[in-house]
Write a protein that holds these residues in place. Structure first.
Motif, PDB file in Angstrom:
ATOM      1  N   TYR A 136     -29.652  86.281  45.923  1.00  0.00           N
ATOM      2  CA  TYR A 136     -29.130  87.064  47.043  1.00  0.00           C
ATOM      3  C   TYR A 136     -28.038  86.297  47.782  1.00  0.00           C
ATOM      4  N   ALA A 137     -28.243  84.986  47.979  1.00  0.00           N
ATOM      5  CA  ALA A 137     -27.245  84.180  48.683  1.00  0.00           C
ATOM      6  C   ALA A 137     -25.924  84.147  47.919  1.00  0.00           C
ATOM      7  N   THR A 138     -25.994  84.013  46.593  1.00  0.00           N
ATOM      8  CA  THR A 138     -24.772  83.991  45.792  1.00  0.00           C
ATOM      9  C   THR A 138     -24.072  85.342  45.828  1.00  0.00           C
ATOM     10  N   THR A 139     -24.849  86.412  45.794  1.00  0.00           N
ATOM     11  CA  THR A 139     -24.263  87.746  45.891  1.00  0.00           C
ATOM     12  C   THR A 139     -23.527  87.923  47.207  1.00  0.00           C
ATOM     13  N   LEU A 140     -24.142  87.471  48.293  1.00  0.00           N
ATOM     14  CA  LEU A 140     -23.480  87.540  49.596  1.00  0.00           C
ATOM     15  C   LEU A 140     -22.182  86.744  49.604  1.00  0.00           C
ATOM     16  N   THR A 141     -22.205  85.561  48.990  1.00  0.00           N
ATOM     17  CA  THR A 141     -21.004  84.720  48.943  1.00  0.00           C
ATOM     18  C   THR A 141     -19.878  85.398  48.173  1.00  0.00           C
ATOM     19  N   LEU A 142     -20.210  86.002  47.050  1.00  0.00           N
ATOM     20  CA  LEU A 142     -19.194  86.630  46.216  1.00  0.00           C
ATOM     21  C   LEU A 142     -18.575  87.849  46.898  1.00  0.00           C
ATOM     22  N   VAL A 143     -19.398  88.676  47.541  1.00  0.00           N
ATOM     23  CA  VAL A 143     -18.812  89.828  48.221  1.00  0.00           C
ATOM     24  C   VAL A 143     -18.029  89.383  49.458  1.00  0.00           C
ATOM     25  N   ALA A 144     -18.407  88.241  50.049  1.00  0.00           N
ATOM     26  CA  ALA A 144     -17.624  87.689  51.152  1.00  0.00           C
ATOM     27  C   ALA A 144     -16.246  87.249  50.667  1.00  0.00           C
ATOM     28  N   ILE A 145     -16.190  86.647  49.473  1.00  0.00           N
ATOM     29  CA  ILE A 145     -14.899  86.265  48.877  1.00  0.00           C
ATOM     30  C   ILE A 145     -14.042  87.512  48.643  1.00  0.00           C
ATOM     31  N   ALA A 146     -14.682  88.579  48.165  1.00  0.00           N
ATOM     32  CA  ALA A 146     -13.957  89.838  47.997  1.00  0.00           C
ATOM     33  C   ALA A 146     -13.403  90.328  49.328  1.00  0.00           C
ATOM     34  N   GLY A 147     -14.190  90.179  50.388  1.00  0.00           N
ATOM     35  CA  GLY A 147     -13.732  90.590  51.709  1.00  0.00           C
ATOM     36  C   GLY A 147     -12.531  89.798  52.179  1.00  0.00           C
ATOM     37  N   ILE A 148     -12.495  88.507  51.868  1.00  0.00           N
ATOM     38  CA  ILE A 148     -11.334  87.694  52.231  1.00  0.00           C
ATOM     39  C   ILE A 148     -10.091  88.176  51.477  1.00  0.00           C
ATOM     40  N   GLY A 149     -10.277  88.540  50.207  1.00  0.00           N
ATOM     41  CA  GLY A 149      -9.157  89.075  49.444  1.00  0.00           C
ATOM     42  C   GLY A 149      -8.600  90.336  50.077  1.00  0.00           C
ATOM     43  N   VAL A 150      -9.484  91.231  50.472  1.00  0.00           N
ATOM     44  CA  VAL A 150      -9.049  92.455  51.144  1.00  0.00           C
ATOM     45  C   VAL A 150      -8.339  92.119  52.456  1.00  0.00           C
ATOM     46  N   ALA A 151      -8.873  91.146  53.192  1.00  0.00           N
ATOM     47  CA  ALA A 151      -8.279  90.750  54.472  1.00  0.00           C
ATOM     48  C   ALA A 151      -6.871  90.220  54.291  1.00  0.00           C
ATOM     49  N   ALA A 152      -6.661  89.430  53.255  1.00  0.00           N
ATOM     50  CA  ALA A 152      -5.345  88.832  53.038  1.00  0.00           C
ATOM     51  C   ALA A 152      -4.306  89.869  52.635  1.00  0.00           C
ATOM     52  N   TYR A 153      -4.747  90.941  52.016  1.00  0.00           N
ATOM     53  CA  TYR A 153      -3.811  91.937  51.476  1.00  0.00           C
ATOM     54  C   TYR A 153      -3.183  92.814  52.559  1.00  0.00           C
ATOM     55  N   HIS A 154      -3.978  93.283  53.502  1.00  0.00           N
ATOM     56  CA  HIS A 154      -3.544  94.388  54.345  1.00  0.00           C
ATOM     57  C   HIS A 154      -2.420  94.086  55.339  1.00  0.00           C
ATOM     58  N   PRO A 155      -2.429  92.987  56.082  1.00  0.00           N
ATOM     59  CA  PRO A 155      -1.336  92.799  57.047  1.00  0.00           C
ATOM     60  C   PRO A 155       0.039  92.739  56.393  1.00  0.00           C
ATOM     61  N   GLU A 156       0.169  91.973  55.304  1.00  0.00           N
ATOM     62  CA  GLU A 156       1.474  91.865  54.653  1.00  0.00           C
ATOM     63  C   GLU A 156       1.883  93.176  54.003  1.00  0.00           C
ATOM     64  N   SER A 157       0.934  93.869  53.375  1.00  0.00           N
ATOM     65  CA  SER A 157       1.280  95.141  52.737  1.00  0.00           C
ATOM     66  C   SER A 157       1.673  96.179  53.789  1.00  0.00           C
ATOM     67  N   ALA A 158       0.997  96.179  54.939  1.00  0.00           N
ATOM     68  CA  ALA A 158       1.351  97.127  56.002  1.00  0.00           C
ATOM     69  C   ALA A 158       2.727  96.817  56.575  1.00  0.00           C
TER      70      ALA A 158
END
Length: 413
Positions: free
Chosen positions: A110-132
Motif C-alpha cells: 500500500y505504501a509503494t502504491t501511494l508513492t507511485l500515484v504521488a509521483i504521477a500527481g507531481i507529473g500532472v502538477a508540473a504539466y499544467h502551469p506551463e501548458s496553460a
C-alpha cells in the motif's frame, strides 16, 4: 498600395487563425494524454477495492496521494514558469505521470502504491502551469480556443475509465504497465508546441500593467475549491455508488464515471461559446445554479435516471472551468503561471483532501449519506461568484510582422 495593405491585413488575420489552430491542437491533445492519468487513478479505485480489499477510506487515500503533492507542487511550478519559460516540462511531466500510474498496480504494498500515484500527481502538477501559459498565448484571448485546450483534458478524463476497465478486464491490476502508452503518445505530441515556444524569460502575452486583484482571485479560488470537492468526491465514489443505486456490476460503475467526464468535455466547449457572447462571471454564476439540482439528483434519485443527473452535474461543473482559469489569469495579470498553477492545480487537488473524509463517513454510515453534503457546495459557489466582477480584457499580443511583398514598401538596391 491600399489594396496591398488590405490584402496583407486579411492574409495576416487568416494566418493568425491558422497559427492559433495549429498551436492549440497539439496542446489540447497533449492535455488529453496527461489528464488521462488523473482520471485513471480514480478509475483504478474499484479495482483496488476488489483485488486488495481496501476499505472506502483506504481507497480514497489513493486519490489523496495523487492530489496532495500535486496541490503543493503546482503553484511552485507556476511561479517557476512566471520567471522563465520551461517548455521541456511538457513531455517530461507527461512521462512522469504515466510511469507513476502505470506501475501503481504492480506492487501490492500500500505504501509503494501511494508513492507511485504521488509521483504521477507531481507529473500532472508540473504539466499544467506551463501548458496553460502556452495555451493562453496561442489562444490570443479567445475563450473558445481556451475551451478547446480544456476540452483536451476533459476528453482524457472521459477516456480513462473506459480504457482502464478494458485493460483491467484482460488481467486485473497486473496489466497497469499498459497504461503508460498515453504518456508516450503525449510526449510525442508536445514536439510541435515546443518548436514555437519561447525558451527565455516567460512571455507575458496579454499581461496588463495594472496590479493584481487579490480579493477577487481569493474568492475565485474558494469557488474552484467548492467545485473541486464535488467533482473529486463524485469521481472517487461514483463507480461504487452507481453499482449500489442501479444494482449493476462493474460496467455500470464505468459508465457512470465515463458520463461524469464526458459531460465535462461537452460543457467546456459550451462554456467558451457562451463566454464569447456573455461575460465569464455571468456564465459561471448560472452554471452554479445548474449544478445544484443536478448534484441533488445524483445523490437522491435511484435507478437508471442517475446517469442523466451525472451528465448534467458534469456539464454544470465544466461549463465554467476554462473561464475560471482565464479569470484567474486576468486577476493576476503579471503572474499567469502562478494563477494557472492555483486554478488548474491547487484548487483541483484540494478536492482530493476531502475524499478520505467522505470515505470515512461512508464506512461509518452509508455512501449516500457521505455524498449528501456535496449538494450544498454549488449553492455556496453561487454566493461566492456574486462577489466577482468581470476584469478588463487584457490586450492581445501583436502578430509577428510579415515581410513586405516583393516590390512593395521595400528598399531593394
Amino acid at each position: 498600395m491600399a489594396l496591398y495593405r488590405k490584402r496583407d491585413s486579411a492574409t495576416a488575420g487568416e494566418d493568425g487563425r491558422v497559427r492559433r489552430r495549429e498551436s492549440i491542437v497539439p496542446l489540447s491533445a497533449g492535455h488529453a494524454c496527461v489528464d488521462f492519468y488523473q482520471g485513471a487513478v480514480t478509475a483504478l479505485v474499484p479495482f483496488f477495492v476488489a483485488e486488495r480489499s481496501y476499505t472506502y477510506a483506504a481507497a480514497s487515500g489513493i486519490v489523496l496521494a495523487a492530489s496532495l503533492l500535486s496541490s503543493l507542487a503546482q503553484p511552485l511550478f507556476g511561479a517557476l514558469t512566471d520567471r522563465r519559460a520551461l517548455p521541456w516540462l511538457l513531455p517530461v511531466s507527461t512521462l512522469l505521470a504515466g510511469a507513476g500510474t502505470a506501475f501503481a498496480g504492480v506492487i501490492a504494498s500500500y505504501a509503494t502504491t501511494l508513492t507511485l500515484v504521488a509521483i504521477a500527481g507531481i507529473g500532472v502538477a508540473a504539466y499544467h502551469p506551463e501548458s496553460a501559459r502556452l495555451a493562453r498565448r496561442a489562444s490570443r484571448g479567445s475563450h473558445t480556443a481556451m475551451g478547446w485546450f480544456s476540452l483536451g483534458g476533459n476528453l482524457g478524463f472521459a477516456c480513462a475509465p473506459l480504457l482502464v476497465a478494458l485493460v483491467m478486464a484482460g488481467g486485473g491490476l497486473g496489466l497497469t504497465p499498459v497504461l503508460i502508452v498515453p504518456a508516450l503518445v503525449g510526449a510525442a505530441l508536445c514536439a510541435p508546441a515546443l518548436r514555437g515556444a519561447d525558451t527565455g524569460s516567460a512571455a507575458r502575452t496579454g499581461a496588463r500593467t495594472g496590479g493584481a486583484d487579490l480579493r477577487s482571485f481569493a474568492v475565485l479560488t474558494l469557488t474552484l475549491i467548492c467545485r473541486s470537492v464535488v467533482f473529486i468526491g463524485l469521481g472517487t465514489f461514483i463507480s461504487l455508488y452507481a453499482q449500489e443505486r442501479t444494482g449493476g456490476g462493474a460496467s455500470a460503475g464505468a459508465i457512470a464515471l465515463f458520463l461524469l467526464y464526458l459531460g465535462g468535455a461537452a460543457g467546456t466547449v459550451v462554456g467558451g461559446r457562451l463566454a464569447d457572447r456573455w461575460d465569464r462571471v455571468t456564465v459561471v454564476r448560472w452554471s452554479c445554479l445548474l449544478t445544484l439540482p443536478a448534484v441533488a439528483g445524483v445523490v437522491l434519485v435511484p435507478g437508471p435516471a442517475l446517469y442523466l443527473f451525472v451528465l448534467l452535474t458534469s456539464a454544470g461543473l465544466y461549463i465554467p472551468f476554462s473561464l475560471q482559469v482565464t479569470l484567474g489569469q486576468d486577476y493576476l495579470p503579471n503572474h499567469v503561471g502562478t494563477a494557472s498553477g492555483i486554478t488548474l492545480g491547487l484548487t483541483i487537488s484540494v478536492g482530493g483532501l476531502a475524499s478520505p473524509l467522505i470515505g470515512a463517513l461512508a464506512d461509518a454510515t452509508s455512501l449516500r449519506t457521505a455524498l449528501a453534503p456535496l449538494i450544498v457546495l454549488p449553492a455556496l459557489a453561487w454566493l461566492l461568484v456574486r462577489l466577482l466582477a468581470e476584469p478588463p480584457a487584457p490586450p492581445l499580443a501583436e502578430p509577428a510582422p510579415r515581410p513586405p511583398l516583393s516590390g512593395v514598401g521595400s528598399t531593394g538596391g
